[in-house]
Design an enzyme around this catalytic site. Structure first.
Site, PDB file in Angstrom:
ATOM      1  N   PRO A   1      16.735 -46.732  22.560  1.00 32.29           N
ATOM      2  CA  PRO A   1      15.756 -47.505  21.792  1.00 32.29           C
ATOM      3  C   PRO A   1      14.718 -46.630  21.083  1.00 32.29           C
ATOM      4  O   PRO A   1      14.126 -45.732  21.674  1.00 32.29           O
ATOM      5  CB  PRO A   1      15.098 -48.392  22.848  1.00 32.29           C
ATOM      6  N   CYS A   2      14.508 -46.946  19.802  1.00 32.64           N
ATOM      7  CA  CYS A   2      13.652 -46.106  18.956  1.00 32.64           C
ATOM      8  C   CYS A   2      12.291 -46.728  18.647  1.00 32.64           C
ATOM      9  O   CYS A   2      11.430 -46.057  18.092  1.00 32.64           O
ATOM     10  CB  CYS A   2      14.374 -45.802  17.644  1.00 32.64           C
ATOM     11  N   GLN A   3      12.083 -47.981  19.002  1.00 33.46           N
ATOM     12  CA  GLN A   3      10.882 -48.675  18.558  1.00 33.46           C
ATOM     13  C   GLN A   3       9.595 -47.911  18.904  1.00 33.46           C
ATOM     14  O   GLN A   3       8.681 -47.840  18.087  1.00 33.46           O
ATOM     15  CB  GLN A   3      10.818 -50.091  19.153  1.00 33.46           C
TER      16      GLN A   3
END
Length: 184
Positions: free
Chosen positions: A84-86
């Protein structure tokens, strides 16, 4: 003609998987099948799982990944995942490693420690290398290295590889330390 087994984590809609498996056409160009066989793919988002089921032949499972489930995931020669990059994105909350979601790359690390795949390809956003003066990326690299891997970081521009998006991505290319050489 040997097939290398592959496990996919944080699969999204399967783009990284498609690249590894090949055997598709895009803008009139044919991409040959590659020697990878996806044993299992895992994604939390129900809509992504539905999209994969409608469009790709992947053994996708809806699952919230955590370090505690790694033991039930099959061993494979190759591990891939767009963790996950958020919390690393320049457009996101920028919480980095201080958030639960920012720690999810450790699911890959746990798999690396338990299953010892030959190669790991992890993907994320380029802002990750700028966070906290570069210390966030250094920590992720150190954790991959501590799992027993040599690590390269490739900063790639998507259109150079036929992807119809004007953006860059970081790829962590990890090779088990007992294997000579590294991908180029």
């Amino acid at each position: 003609n040997k097939k290398y087994t592959l496990v996919s984590m944080f699969t999204g809609i399967g783009g990284l998987d498609m690249g590894f498996e090949g055997n598709f056409s895009y803008k009139g160009k044919n991409y040959l099948g590659q020697p990878y066989q996806v044993l299992a793919a895992y994604e939390k988002d129900e809509k992504c799982v539905e999209t994969i089921k409608k469009n790709l032949d992947l053994p996708i499972q809806q699952l919230t990944l955590s370090e505690s489930v790694v033991g039930s995931i099959p061993s494979a020669d190759v591990l891939i995942g767009g963790f996950p990059c958020q919390d690393f994105s320049s457009c996101g909350p920028k919480r980095g490693l201080s958030s639960e979601r920012g720690q999810l790359y450790k699911v890959l690390v746990k798999y690396m420690m338990e299953h010892k795949p030959k190669i790991v390809c992890a993907e994320n956003v380029p802002n990750l290398e700028k966070m906290s003066g570069g210390s966030v990326m250094k920590q992720i690299i150190a954790d991959f290295e501590d799992a027993g891997y040599k690590v390269q970081v490739w900063n790639l521009y998507a259109p150079d590889y036929g992807v119809p998006q004007s953006r860059r991505r970081l790829f962590f290319i990890c090779t088990r330390v007992d294997i000579p050489g590294e991908p180029v």
